[in-house]
Design a protein around this motif. Sequence first.
Motif, short mmCIF file in Angstrom:
data_model
loop_
_atom_site.label_atom_id
_atom_site.label_comp_id
_atom_site.label_asym_id
_atom_site.label_seq_id
_atom_site.Cartn_x
_atom_site.Cartn_y
_atom_site.Cartn_z
N VAL A 96 -6.32 -13.15 -44.72
CA VAL A 96 -5.82 -14.02 -45.22
C VAL A 96 -4.71 -13.35 -46.09
O VAL A 96 -3.31 -14.78 -46.67
CB VAL A 96 -7.09 -13.90 -46.70
CG1 VAL A 96 -7.07 -13.92 -47.39
CG2 VAL A 96 -8.35 -14.01 -46.11
N LEU A 97 -4.03 -12.29 -46.80
CA LEU A 97 -2.86 -11.81 -46.38
C LEU A 97 -1.57 -12.96 -45.95
O LEU A 97 -0.54 -12.65 -46.39
CB LEU A 97 -2.72 -10.73 -47.07
CG LEU A 97 -4.09 -10.18 -47.78
CD1 LEU A 97 -3.09 -8.20 -47.74
CD2 LEU A 97 -3.67 -10.76 -49.52
N LEU A 98 -2.14 -12.31 -45.12
CA LEU A 98 -1.54 -13.20 -43.69
C LEU A 98 -0.83 -14.25 -43.97
O LEU A 98 0.12 -14.93 -43.27
CB LEU A 98 -1.64 -13.03 -42.47
CG LEU A 98 -0.74 -13.11 -40.97
CD1 LEU A 98 0.85 -12.70 -41.14
CD2 LEU A 98 -1.36 -12.87 -39.23
N ILE A 99 -1.90 -15.62 -44.29
CA ILE A 99 -1.87 -16.98 -44.27
C ILE A 99 -1.63 -16.98 -45.43
O ILE A 99 -0.76 -18.45 -45.48
CB ILE A 99 -3.26 -17.60 -43.87
CG1 ILE A 99 -3.68 -17.66 -42.86
CG2 ILE A 99 -3.57 -19.16 -44.34
CD1 ILE A 99 -5.39 -17.53 -42.56
N ILE A 100 -1.99 -16.11 -46.00
CA ILE A 100 -0.66 -16.57 -47.59
C ILE A 100 0.38 -16.59 -47.56
O ILE A 100 1.32 -16.50 -47.98
CB ILE A 100 -1.05 -15.36 -48.64
CG1 ILE A 100 -2.89 -15.93 -48.95
CG2 ILE A 100 -0.62 -15.68 -50.00
CD1 ILE A 100 -3.72 -14.82 -50.36
N MET A 117 2.54 -16.29 -44.98
CA MET A 117 2.98 -17.23 -44.60
C MET A 117 2.72 -19.00 -44.63
O MET A 117 4.21 -19.64 -45.01
CB MET A 117 1.91 -17.82 -43.06
CG MET A 117 1.66 -16.69 -41.48
SD MET A 117 0.83 -17.15 -40.59
CE MET A 117 0.93 -18.14 -39.94
N VAL A 118 2.29 -19.28 -45.88
CA VAL A 118 2.58 -20.61 -46.41
C VAL A 118 3.34 -20.67 -47.94
O VAL A 118 4.11 -21.20 -47.63
CB VAL A 118 0.99 -20.90 -47.63
CG1 VAL A 118 1.03 -21.74 -48.40
CG2 VAL A 118 -0.32 -20.85 -46.26
N LEU A 119 3.65 -19.30 -48.46
CA LEU A 119 4.14 -19.59 -49.49
C LEU A 119 6.04 -18.54 -49.14
O LEU A 119 6.83 -18.71 -49.58
CB LEU A 119 3.99 -17.91 -50.26
CG LEU A 119 2.87 -17.70 -50.59
CD1 LEU A 119 2.19 -16.63 -52.18
CD2 LEU A 119 2.99 -18.90 -52.07
N SER A 120 6.24 -17.98 -47.51
CA SER A 120 7.51 -18.00 -47.23
C SER A 120 8.44 -19.56 -47.48
O SER A 120 9.50 -19.00 -47.29
CB SER A 120 7.03 -17.12 -46.21
OG SER A 120 7.01 -18.27 -45.15
N PRO A 121 8.02 -20.63 -46.52
CA PRO A 121 8.90 -21.65 -46.53
C PRO A 121 9.18 -21.94 -48.38
O PRO A 121 10.44 -22.81 -48.72
CB PRO A 121 8.18 -22.64 -46.23
CG PRO A 121 7.18 -21.69 -45.42
CD PRO A 121 6.57 -20.82 -45.58
N MET A 122 8.04 -21.82 -49.05
CA MET A 122 8.51 -21.86 -50.01
C MET A 122 9.73 -21.35 -50.88
O MET A 122 10.37 -22.10 -52.14
CB MET A 122 6.96 -21.94 -51.48
CG MET A 122 6.52 -23.22 -51.00
SD MET A 122 4.76 -22.93 -52.05
CE MET A 122 3.48 -23.91 -50.98
N ILE A 123 9.64 -20.35 -50.78
CA ILE A 123 10.66 -19.09 -51.17
C ILE A 123 11.89 -18.87 -50.75
O ILE A 123 12.86 -19.84 -51.17
CB ILE A 123 10.30 -18.56 -51.18
CG1 ILE A 123 8.48 -17.47 -51.90
CG2 ILE A 123 11.19 -16.87 -51.84
CD1 ILE A 123 8.54 -15.99 -51.25
#
Length: 158
Positions: free
Chosen positions: A27-31, A33-39
């Motif tokens: 779950v932390l890995l998925i979070i 992966m989702v947030l890194s492009p936004m940053i």
Amino acid sequence: MASGPQQADGEALSEVNVIPLADLSLVLLIILMVLSPMIMQSMIKVQNSKAAAIKSLAQQPKEPPLILLLNPNGVVLNSVKVTDDLDLATRLAKALGNREDKTILFTADPHVPHGRFVQVLDLVKQQGADKIALLHKAGAPLLAIDDKSASAQPAAKK
């Protein structure tokens, strides 16, 4: 009453259940992966300037560059001291209005507060500058060198 998981013969289990740990790490890995492009999208993009040699007179720029110097005493635009921000805005609008290349070469003294730097940078962008090149001040040393250590000579061997 049993206080925890037990084997069939009544002994307590001594093994650790790793399934919740694996679920949590996924779950932390998925979070992540989702947030890194936004940053990465929210960061300011800076391009390094690339110097190219001018081989002939025909390749030289048609217009002299607009150089903006910000120091603690004020702002200098192409060797003309600007008195205040309103004067800077009018001079920039006039200079950028009739130019094909709307690039500003911007340099600042290290003693200028960061807020003032951003304020002038924003003012330049508002007046219609397409590109802003941040320059290191020409002739300024990157590191301060102590005079004693620079002039020290190694001892001569006898």
